[in-house]
Design a protein around this motif. Structure first.
Motif, short mmCIF file in Angstrom:
data_model
loop_
_atom_site.label_atom_id
_atom_site.label_comp_id
_atom_site.label_asym_id
_atom_site.label_seq_id
_atom_site.Cartn_x
_atom_site.Cartn_y
_atom_site.Cartn_z
N UNK A 253 -27.55 -32.32 -10.99
CA UNK A 253 -26.12 -32.41 -10.71
C UNK A 253 -25.86 -33.31 -9.50
N UNK A 254 -25.05 -34.32 -9.73
CA UNK A 254 -24.59 -35.17 -8.62
C UNK A 254 -23.24 -34.61 -8.17
N UNK A 255 -23.17 -34.20 -6.95
CA UNK A 255 -21.93 -33.64 -6.45
C UNK A 255 -21.27 -34.63 -5.49
N UNK A 256 -19.95 -34.76 -5.55
CA UNK A 256 -19.29 -35.64 -4.57
C UNK A 256 -19.50 -35.11 -3.15
N UNK A 257 -19.59 -33.80 -3.02
CA UNK A 257 -19.87 -33.17 -1.73
C UNK A 257 -20.34 -31.73 -1.97
N UNK A 258 -20.97 -31.13 -0.97
CA UNK A 258 -21.43 -29.75 -1.17
C UNK A 258 -20.27 -28.82 -1.53
N UNK A 259 -20.53 -27.83 -2.36
CA UNK A 259 -19.50 -26.90 -2.82
C UNK A 259 -19.46 -25.68 -1.91
N UNK A 260 -18.25 -25.26 -1.54
CA UNK A 260 -18.09 -24.05 -0.75
C UNK A 260 -17.69 -22.92 -1.70
N UNK A 261 -18.48 -21.84 -1.69
CA UNK A 261 -18.24 -20.71 -2.60
C UNK A 261 -18.03 -19.46 -1.76
N UNK A 262 -17.06 -18.62 -2.14
CA UNK A 262 -16.87 -17.33 -1.45
C UNK A 262 -17.91 -16.34 -1.99
N UNK A 263 -18.66 -15.76 -1.11
CA UNK A 263 -19.68 -14.81 -1.56
C UNK A 263 -19.06 -13.43 -1.79
N UNK A 264 -19.90 -12.46 -2.08
CA UNK A 264 -19.41 -11.12 -2.46
C UNK A 264 -18.60 -10.47 -1.32
N UNK A 265 -18.84 -10.92 -0.09
CA UNK A 265 -18.10 -10.39 1.07
C UNK A 265 -16.91 -11.29 1.44
N UNK A 266 -16.66 -12.31 0.64
CA UNK A 266 -15.56 -13.22 0.93
C UNK A 266 -15.90 -14.27 1.97
N UNK A 267 -17.18 -14.34 2.33
CA UNK A 267 -17.60 -15.36 3.30
C UNK A 267 -18.08 -16.61 2.59
N UNK A 268 -18.09 -17.69 3.32
CA UNK A 268 -18.44 -18.97 2.71
C UNK A 268 -19.95 -19.16 2.58
N UNK A 269 -20.33 -19.62 1.40
CA UNK A 269 -21.71 -20.04 1.16
C UNK A 269 -21.64 -21.47 0.66
N UNK A 270 -22.53 -22.29 1.16
CA UNK A 270 -22.56 -23.68 0.75
C UNK A 270 -23.58 -23.85 -0.37
N UNK A 271 -23.19 -24.56 -1.43
CA UNK A 271 -24.12 -24.86 -2.52
C UNK A 271 -24.23 -26.38 -2.62
N UNK A 272 -25.43 -26.87 -2.60
CA UNK A 272 -25.59 -28.32 -2.71
C UNK A 272 -26.73 -28.68 -3.66
N UNK A 273 -26.63 -29.87 -4.21
CA UNK A 273 -27.67 -30.44 -5.05
C UNK A 273 -27.45 -31.95 -5.02
N UNK A 274 -28.52 -32.71 -5.01
CA UNK A 274 -28.33 -34.16 -4.83
C UNK A 274 -28.84 -34.99 -6.02
N UNK A 275 -28.47 -34.54 -7.22
CA UNK A 275 -28.77 -35.33 -8.42
C UNK A 275 -30.23 -35.25 -8.81
N UNK A 276 -30.89 -36.39 -8.81
CA UNK A 276 -32.29 -36.44 -9.20
C UNK A 276 -32.93 -37.76 -8.81
N UNK A 277 -34.23 -37.87 -9.09
CA UNK A 277 -35.03 -39.10 -8.96
C UNK A 277 -35.09 -39.68 -7.55
N UNK A 278 -34.80 -38.86 -6.54
CA UNK A 278 -34.90 -39.36 -5.17
C UNK A 278 -33.85 -40.40 -4.83
N UNK A 279 -32.73 -40.36 -5.54
CA UNK A 279 -31.65 -41.33 -5.31
C UNK A 279 -30.88 -40.97 -4.05
N UNK A 280 -30.80 -39.67 -3.78
CA UNK A 280 -30.05 -39.19 -2.61
C UNK A 280 -30.88 -38.24 -1.77
N UNK A 281 -30.49 -38.15 -0.52
CA UNK A 281 -31.04 -37.13 0.38
C UNK A 281 -29.87 -36.28 0.84
N UNK A 282 -30.01 -34.97 0.71
CA UNK A 282 -28.97 -34.07 1.22
C UNK A 282 -29.22 -33.80 2.69
#
Lengths: 303, 252
Positions: A253-282
């Motif tokens: 998954x190529x993301x335009x930016x890391x995703x902010x998700x509300x966790x079970x307590x309503x706090x923010x968790x960051x989810x990131x992925x940088x595509x594939x093949x060493x094209x990007x570094x997070x």
């Protein structure tokens, strides 16, 4: 003698600054910055894509990534480098060397930790085991039970690092192998539920290990549009607590930016992925301060 | 204890008098693209070099010669490159299957989409095989009942694509129905079972070849398609495939 004098004076000065600070605030130490660098699904892409490549022309390449990582480490020595799996398979380098070069290069780049992707079983669990001597970094997976395999004791559920007084706990999660990898490849590796495993891991890392920062290194995939209920990083983030960052892989998954998700307590968790093949570094920077008041205003997330 | 010692004690006290509380107050996340604007690390580059040279030398050593350039787009229901691939893997797989089971493979089915490049005129190398077949799929033999073979033929009739076949002969009519089908020049007996060579991707439902799901048994040959092609290239000197009449549409 001159040199000793200098050290004494320096010590006196810093102590005075310390004491001075004590008068004004409880502990006015400067903020600390932890940098997390990450890759996923590099798939044996050691060389950069050529100029004629239809999609990724002139992108990627381990030697360039090495320079970038070196520069970032120079700027902030409190840096950790990790990979979310599928290191293997994708170029003839893997077919010729079975992953040896991938692991040796990751060691040269000083990777701190990696988790295991489904393609890392492509030469069988024995093929993965055979390459372990080339890896100067640890493999972590909390939901693969390798007890009855050759990998037993070679994979830890989690790993902790302490950088400038900040304790960082990282645990690994792998994808269900059944249906994705031949049974003759993964053999007696037992897959366990990622969410239940993550709940247990966060408890251990938060309460027992008392980590300041908890990171999940995952290869379960970002999200499955056609099976929205399937376990994935976004669902994992929602169903758990105390995870600061989920570094993902598998779905390329190529993301335009890391995703902010509300966790079970309503706090923010960051989810990131940088595509594939060493094209990007997070690159995720975490800033810590001893001052409670700053944190009381909430953690600001800039993505 | 002189002044210097006192300072040390004072410093230690400051750093240990309470457990430092760390409060996360800010997170910054971004992604950095690896582009040619980054200088390559010369140590890493030098380390890779001998590996790259070895791989390239191996990949580029000449195994055979291709008489012409063959594309999967040349031909209506069968193409020279598709015929080549299906015939080549049959040749490589049948001895393996026979050794293991004492039986022969009846026919081959691959998918047109699985031909990933042209076969260029001139020297044929292992890199040619990587181009034609970059994926890691391996060959499987599926023991299919006649009913599923019938489904397979109907699938081919309707698919309007030059899915590569070998040992099977199929003619369809203008309305995309099966007009005739034979194996080794004998009619197909739909009450019998047949051994079909394909790859694990198609066996697992790739290209909706769902007829493979209902089968009596599966033999995994542990032999990758690409390796079969490389072995075939090593065996022969000249690659000279043709478009033939194995899969055609009858004109009215």
């Amino acid at each position: 003698m001159k040199r000793r004098d200098f050290i004494q004076q320096t010590a006196a000065a810093s102590t005075l600054i310390g004491l001075g600070g004590l008068g004004l605030q409880s502990f006015a130490t400067p903020p600390k910055k932890i940098t997390i660098l990450h890759t996923n699904d590099v798939h044996s892409h050691i060389d950069a894509f050529g100029p004629e490549d239809g999609r990724n022309a002139n992108k990627g390449g381990v030697a360039r990534r090495a320079s970038l990582i070196e520069a970032i480490r120079k700027e902030n020595p409190n840096t950790l480098l990790m990979d979310a799996g599928d290191i293997f398979q994708g170029t003839p380098y893997f077919n010729y060397y079975g992953g040896e070069l991938e692991f040796k290069l990751m060691s040269m780049l000083k990777y701190d930790v990696a988790t295991i992707g489904n393609h890392d079983f492509d030469n069988g669990i024995d093929g993965l085991y055979a390459q372990l001597p080339h890896a100067d970094f640890d493999f972590i997976s909390a939901n693969y039970d390798f007890k009855n395999t050759i990998m037993d004791t070679h994979v830890k559920p989690y790993k902790t690092f302490t950088k400038e007084g900040i304790k960082i706990g990282v645990f690994g999660l792998g994808i269900q192998l059944d249906g994705l990898v031949g049974k003759d490849m993964y053999k007696e590796t037992v897959y366990m539920d990622p969410i239940e495993t993550a709940q247990e891991m966060t408890r251990v890392l938060k309460e027992t290990e008392r980590c300041d920062l908890i990171i999940c290194l995952s290869h379960i995939g970002y999200y499955y549009k056609n099976s929205p209920e399937k376990v994935c990083d976004l669902n994992l983030a929602k169903a758990t607590k105390d995870i600061d960052l989920i570094i993902g892989g598998h779905t390329h998954t190529f993301l335009p930016k890391p995703t902010v998700v509300k966790n079970i307590e309503g706090k923010n968790t960051l989810v990131n992925q940088v595509g594939c093949y060493g094209i990007n570094l997070g690159k995720i920077d975490f800033y810590f301060d001893a001052d409670k008041n700053k944190a009381a205003e909430g953690t600001s997330i800039i993505v | 204890m002189n002044f210097k010692h006192l300072l040390v004690v004072a410093s230690v006290l400051i750093f240990t008098s309470c457990k430092q509380e760390n409060h996360l107050y800010r997170i910054e996340g971004k992604q950095i693209q690896i582009t040619d604007s980054l200088q390559a690390n010369s140590d890493v580059e030098a380390f890779i070099k001998p590996y790259r040279e070895h791989v390239n030398k191996n990949l580029d050593s000449v195994l055979a010669y291709s008489v012409d350039t063959y594309s999967k787009n040349d031909g209506e229901y069968n193409t020279a490159v598709g015929n080549f691939m299906a015939d080549a893997i049959y040749e490589q797989a049948n001895p393996v299957f026979k050794k293991r089971t004492g039986k022969d493979i009846d026919f081959v089915l691959l998918n047109h989409g699985g031909i990933r490049s042209i076969l260029s005129k001139g020297n044929v190398t292992a890199r040619t095989a990587y181009g034609l077949m970059p994926f890691e799929n391996s060959m499987v033999v599926v023991d299919l009942k006649g009913a599923q073979v019938k489904e397979l033929l109907e699938y081919l009739a309707k698919a309007k694509r030059a899915h590569p076949i070998s040992k099977l002969k199929l003619a369809i009519d203008a309305d995309f129905n099966v007009a005739s089908a034979s194996l080794h020049d004998s009619p197909i007996d739909f009450n019998k079972n047949y051994f079909v060579l394909t790859n694990d991707y198609l066996y697992n439902g790739g290209d909706h070849m769902d007829f493979f799901k209902t089968n009596d048994s599966l033999y995994d040959l542990d032999y990758k398609i690409r390796n079969a092609l490389i072995d075939y290239f090593k065996k022969v000197d000249t690659i000279n495939p043709v478009i033939d009449d194995r899969f055609i549409q009858l004109k009215n």
